[in-house]
Design a protein around this motif. Structure first.
Motif, PDB file in Angstrom:
ATOM      1  N   PHE A 115      -5.771  -9.027   3.318  1.00 16.82           N
ATOM      2  CA  PHE A 115      -6.173  -9.461   1.904  1.00 16.82           C
ATOM      3  C   PHE A 115      -7.191 -10.459   1.946  1.00 16.82           C
ATOM      4  N   PHE A 116      -7.359 -11.295   2.601  1.00 19.41           N
ATOM      5  CA  PHE A 116      -8.359 -12.264   2.815  1.00 19.41           C
ATOM      6  C   PHE A 116      -9.636 -11.708   3.165  1.00 19.41           C
ATOM      7  N   GLU A 117      -9.549 -10.485   4.138  1.00 12.20           N
ATOM      8  CA  GLU A 117     -10.686  -9.939   4.749  1.00 12.20           C
ATOM      9  C   GLU A 117     -11.270  -8.809   3.497  1.00 12.20           C
ATOM     10  N   GLU A 118     -10.387  -8.434   2.505  1.00 12.90           N
ATOM     11  CA  GLU A 118     -10.877  -7.475   1.637  1.00 12.90           C
ATOM     12  C   GLU A 118     -11.519  -8.578   0.370  1.00 12.90           C
ATOM     13  N   LEU A 119     -10.862  -9.797   0.099  1.00 16.15           N
ATOM     14  CA  LEU A 119     -11.632 -10.529  -0.824  1.00 16.15           C
ATOM     15  C   LEU A 119     -13.012 -11.045  -0.229  1.00 16.15           C
TER      16      LEU A 119
END
Length: 296
Positions: A124-128
């Motif tokens: 999720f952090f990578e996507e953000l």
């Protein structure tokens, strides 16, 4: 008496044949009229109905404004001389502000039905970061992400941390916080080492709260602003709508969570840390499946 000079008339020659223009959307006006009539005839009108109608109203007004802005862009290409007027840029800026205000208003009034899934916080952090990197790169802002691993029992065999939440809504909330951090850092001098830290924390081995933080090393927030920071239509930015942080709070409450802010000075200088706390964290299980409610 000296005669005044005649005003200079600038001739604008089209730069290209731009025969294709956005047509006015009469269907939007018709839809607006229909929804307004239906709302006025509905008796009694509940608060939920009223919010739904206001959201529809915002959406229908935003569509023609978007067309107007597109027309201005075409006119600027067809008649380049108009871009030299400060009124032109002011007009475009005002329309952009109205579009953003209507978009935020619609989001704030929307009756969310959460679509809860389980997903990896690291992914999720990578996507953000992938989503906001173009903006941050343009403003010379460095971003880093991390998981504070003080609770190994909460990790799976691959050292992954999972959360149960409405992923699109959570992304919307954190994107708002990241954009706010970027706005704050943009006021710092170019020589400043502009940084944003996106990190997850679980406060305690047996804690049921899962906290997501967006921390920047910008100028901080004046103490007198803090009490009303999450109130709708309260903004201290020249181009702000005052709805971004209100939407973040609504999304936190949708998850039975909270949002808070800490600002001040540490060993590295001034900082602002927004914390979004959710009540659900899970240990190891199969991603994509929902664990029983007793494990919340």
């Amino acid at each position: 008496m000296k005669a005044s000079a005649a005003p200079t008339i600038h001739s604008c020659t089209p730069a290209a044949d731009m025969s294709t223009r956005p047509a006015s959307d009469s269907s939007a006006i018709s839809a607006l009229r229909t929804s307004a009539t239906a709302a006025l005839r509905a008796k009694p009108v509940t608060e939920q109905d009223f919010h739904r109608w206001l959201s529809c109203l915002s959406h229908e007004i935003r569509n023609p404004l978007t067309l107007i802005y597109s027309s201005l862009q075409i006119l600027e290409k067809e008649y380049p001389c108009v871009s030299g007027s400060p009124l032109w840029e002011q007009t475009k800026g005002d329309i952009q502000y109205l579009i953003r205000l209507l978009k935020d208003s619609s989001a704030a009034l929307r009756d969310y039905q959460p679509n809860v899934t389980v997903f990896s916080v690291q992914e999720f952090f990578e996507e953000l970061i992938l989503s906001v990197n173009p903006l941050l790169h343009k403003q010379q802002i460095h971003i880093e992400s991390s998981i504070i691993r003080n609770t190994p029992a909460r990790m799976d065999s691959h050292n992954q941390l999972f959360v149960r939440a409405d992923r699109p809504r959570l992304k919307e909330a954190l994107t708002n916080l990241l954009i706010n951090a970027a706005d704050a850092l943009s006021s710092m001098p170019a020589s400043h080492d502009r940084r944003i830290r996106l990190y997850a924390d679980i406060p305690g081995e047996n804690a049921s709260a899962f906290c997501l933080h967006v921390r920047d090393n910008g100028p901080g927030i004046p103490e007198e602003y803090l009490d009303t920071l999450f109130d709708p239509f309260v903004t201290h930015k020249s181009n702000g709508t005052g709805l971004g942080l209100s939407i973040v709070r609504n999304i936190a409450e949708l998850h039975n969570g909270t949002v808070s802010v800490e600002t001040g000075k540490d060993t590295d200088g001034t900082f602002t840390d927004f914390c979004l706390c959710l009540p659900a964290v899970f240990p190891s299980f199969t991603p994509g499946s929902l664990p029983p409610e007793s494990s919340l």
